[in-house]
Design a protein around this motif. Structure first.
Motif, mmCIF file in Angstrom:
data_model
loop_
_atom_site.group_PDB
_atom_site.id
_atom_site.type_symbol
_atom_site.label_atom_id
_atom_site.label_comp_id
_atom_site.label_asym_id
_atom_site.label_seq_id
_atom_site.Cartn_x
_atom_site.Cartn_y
_atom_site.Cartn_z
ATOM 1 N N GLY A 40 26.245 44.583 24.699
ATOM 2 C CA GLY A 40 25.489 45.460 25.577
ATOM 3 C C GLY A 40 26.010 45.459 26.993
ATOM 4 N N LEU A 41 27.261 45.014 27.199
ATOM 5 C CA LEU A 41 27.804 44.861 28.540
ATOM 6 C C LEU A 41 29.150 45.549 28.696
ATOM 7 C CD1 LEU A 41 27.217 41.022 28.863
ATOM 8 C CD2 LEU A 41 25.827 42.807 29.890
ATOM 9 N N ASP A 42 29.341 46.223 29.810
ATOM 10 C CA ASP A 42 30.674 46.685 30.173
ATOM 11 C C ASP A 42 31.449 45.466 30.651
ATOM 12 O OD1 ASP A 42 29.695 49.200 29.707
ATOM 13 O OD2 ASP A 42 29.792 49.861 31.778
ATOM 14 N N VAL A 43 32.760 45.452 30.402
ATOM 15 C CA VAL A 43 33.605 44.324 30.797
ATOM 16 C C VAL A 43 34.805 44.853 31.585
ATOM 17 C CG1 VAL A 43 35.075 42.434 29.973
ATOM 18 C CG2 VAL A 43 32.936 42.941 28.801
ATOM 19 N N LEU A 44 35.101 44.215 32.708
ATOM 20 C CA LEU A 44 36.331 44.480 33.445
ATOM 21 C C LEU A 44 37.310 43.389 33.040
ATOM 22 C CD1 LEU A 44 37.927 46.070 35.563
ATOM 23 C CD2 LEU A 44 37.030 44.478 37.270
ATOM 24 N N LEU A 45 38.413 43.785 32.438
ATOM 25 C CA LEU A 45 39.436 42.853 31.970
ATOM 26 C C LEU A 45 40.618 42.956 32.929
ATOM 27 C CD1 LEU A 45 40.155 41.184 29.242
ATOM 28 C CD2 LEU A 45 41.681 43.095 28.881
ATOM 29 N N VAL A 46 40.999 41.822 33.530
ATOM 30 C CA VAL A 46 42.098 41.801 34.494
ATOM 31 C C VAL A 46 43.186 40.871 33.962
ATOM 32 C CG1 VAL A 46 42.770 41.389 36.890
ATOM 33 C CG2 VAL A 46 40.427 42.135 36.366
ATOM 34 N N PRO A 47 44.261 41.425 33.399
ATOM 35 C CA PRO A 47 45.370 40.579 32.949
ATOM 36 C C PRO A 47 46.024 39.884 34.143
ATOM 37 C CG PRO A 47 45.500 42.768 31.960
ATOM 38 C CD PRO A 47 44.477 42.831 33.055
ATOM 39 N N LEU A 48 46.181 38.569 34.057
ATOM 40 C CA LEU A 48 46.737 37.786 35.162
ATOM 41 C C LEU A 48 48.205 37.442 34.964
ATOM 42 C CD1 LEU A 48 43.720 35.342 35.575
ATOM 43 C CD2 LEU A 48 44.245 37.377 36.954
ATOM 44 N N SER A 49 48.604 37.146 33.718
ATOM 45 C CA SER A 49 50.005 36.867 33.414
ATOM 46 C C SER A 49 50.261 37.172 31.949
ATOM 47 C CB SER A 49 50.365 35.408 33.727
ATOM 48 O OG SER A 49 49.690 34.531 32.855
#
Length: 143
Positions: A40-49
């Motif tokens: 039930g949640l939007d997710v911000l995915l930030v690839p770091l490496s």
């Protein structure tokens, strides 16, 4: 028979309380998979490496360090690490703990507090009967 790819290893997690936001960093080994979208949640995915492939049910697209991706709630997202593995940060609204489960001790606030969190600025109202956010004036979800 080949073994299942390794799951993500959590490297860090936001622990400060109280907070309306959750964040954690993970490392997937080469070929490892994860399902980072919340029910039930939007997710911000930030690839770091590293890098890999993000399949949203449409064949997939490349993910690489420094290129954030938004995953809408309920998304069938499957993340697969490339040959160098993948380290990423996942950020989303904090999940409420189920009622009677111990609240903050189990990683969430009691579900009955959801109507006290402003959807615009994330402020938790101190007053249980508040109808508007004291910070930004937005109506609180009291339905």
């Amino acid at each position: 028979m080949p073994s299942d790819p390794a799951p993500p290893q959590r490297l860090w997690r936001l622990d400060a309380l109280p907070r309306p936001l959750d964040a954690a960093s993970f490392r997937l080994p080469p070929g490892g998979t994860a399902h980072p979208a919340g029910e039930g949640l939007d997710v911000l995915l930030v690839p770091l490496s590293g890098g890999g492939l993000l399949d949203l049910g449409d064949g997939g697209a490349e993910v690489r360090a420094g290129a954030p991706v938004w995953l809408p709630h309920g998304s069938p997202a499957e993340l697969t690490a490339g040959p160098d593995g993948l380290e990423y940060l996942a950020v989303h609204r904090r999940r409420p703990a189920p009622a009677g489960s111990g609240g903050a001790e189990r990683g969430g606030d009691p579900a009955c507090w959801l109507d006290r969190v402003c959807a615009l600025c994330g402020r938790l109202s101190e007053e249980s009967d508040a109808r508007y956010c004291a910070r930004c004036g937005a109506p609180l979800d009291t339905d």
